[in-house]
Scaffold this motif. Sequence first.
Motif, short mmCIF file in Angstrom:
data_model
loop_
_atom_site.label_atom_id
_atom_site.label_comp_id
_atom_site.label_asym_id
_atom_site.label_seq_id
_atom_site.Cartn_x
_atom_site.Cartn_y
_atom_site.Cartn_z
N ILE A 38 -6.40 0.61 -4.55
CA ILE A 38 -6.02 -0.76 -4.23
C ILE A 38 -6.50 -1.64 -5.38
N LEU A 39 -5.59 -2.49 -5.85
CA LEU A 39 -5.90 -3.37 -6.98
C LEU A 39 -5.60 -4.81 -6.62
N LYS A 40 -6.26 -5.71 -7.31
CA LYS A 40 -6.08 -7.15 -7.12
C LYS A 40 -5.04 -7.64 -8.12
N ALA A 41 -4.07 -8.38 -7.63
CA ALA A 41 -3.08 -9.04 -8.49
C ALA A 41 -3.37 -10.53 -8.45
N SER A 42 -2.72 -11.28 -9.29
CA SER A 42 -2.96 -12.73 -9.31
C SER A 42 -2.55 -13.40 -8.00
N TYR A 82 -2.72 -8.35 -3.38
CA TYR A 82 -3.20 -6.98 -3.56
C TYR A 82 -2.01 -6.03 -3.59
N PHE A 83 -2.17 -4.92 -4.31
CA PHE A 83 -1.15 -3.87 -4.29
C PHE A 83 -1.85 -2.53 -4.40
N TRP A 84 -1.11 -1.46 -4.13
CA TRP A 84 -1.68 -0.13 -4.25
C TRP A 84 -0.85 0.72 -5.21
N ARG A 85 -1.51 1.72 -5.75
CA ARG A 85 -0.87 2.74 -6.59
C ARG A 85 -1.18 4.10 -6.01
N LEU A 86 -0.22 4.99 -6.09
CA LEU A 86 -0.43 6.40 -5.76
C LEU A 86 -0.49 7.13 -7.09
N LYS A 87 -1.60 7.82 -7.34
CA LYS A 87 -1.80 8.51 -8.61
C LYS A 87 -1.92 10.02 -8.42
N ALA A 88 -1.41 10.75 -9.39
CA ALA A 88 -1.50 12.21 -9.41
C ALA A 88 -2.90 12.62 -9.86
N ASN A 89 -3.19 13.90 -9.74
CA ASN A 89 -4.49 14.42 -10.16
C ASN A 89 -4.77 14.19 -11.64
N HIS A 149 4.04 2.65 -6.90
CA HIS A 149 3.20 1.51 -6.57
C HIS A 149 3.90 0.66 -5.53
N SER A 150 3.15 -0.19 -4.90
CA SER A 150 3.69 -1.01 -3.82
C SER A 150 4.11 -2.38 -4.32
N GLU A 151 4.65 -3.14 -3.40
CA GLU A 151 4.86 -4.56 -3.62
C GLU A 151 3.50 -5.24 -3.60
N VAL A 152 3.45 -6.51 -3.92
CA VAL A 152 2.20 -7.27 -3.83
C VAL A 152 2.10 -7.85 -2.41
N TYR A 153 0.99 -7.55 -1.76
CA TYR A 153 0.72 -8.04 -0.41
C TYR A 153 -0.21 -9.25 -0.51
N THR A 154 -0.11 -10.14 0.46
CA THR A 154 -0.95 -11.35 0.43
C THR A 154 -2.38 -11.07 0.83
N SER A 207 -3.20 -5.90 4.49
CA SER A 207 -1.79 -5.54 4.43
C SER A 207 -1.55 -4.39 3.46
N ALA A 208 -2.24 -4.40 2.34
CA ALA A 208 -2.13 -3.29 1.38
C ALA A 208 -2.65 -2.00 2.01
N GLN A 209 -3.75 -2.08 2.72
CA GLN A 209 -4.30 -0.91 3.41
C GLN A 209 -3.32 -0.41 4.48
#
Length: 55
Positions: free
Chosen positions: A4-8, A11-18, A25-30, A34-36
């Motif tokens: 989970i990362l902070k945007a301006s 918040y949004f999330w990324r799914l990363k490989a090993n 990645h997701s849309e930006v949630y307020t 909501s990101a969780q």
Amino acid sequence: MFEILKASTGYFWRLKANNGETLCHSEVYTTKQSAQNGIAAVKQVAPGAPVYDRT
């Protein structure tokens, strides 16, 4: 893994490989909650998600 990362604007999330590569990645949630919730939805749906080859 999910991160989970902070945007301006929220918040949004990324799914990363090993190997660290971002798979999606997701849309930006307020809100962080909501990101969780978005991560939880992906975890619930993804194992049974069908694949449609539209080539």
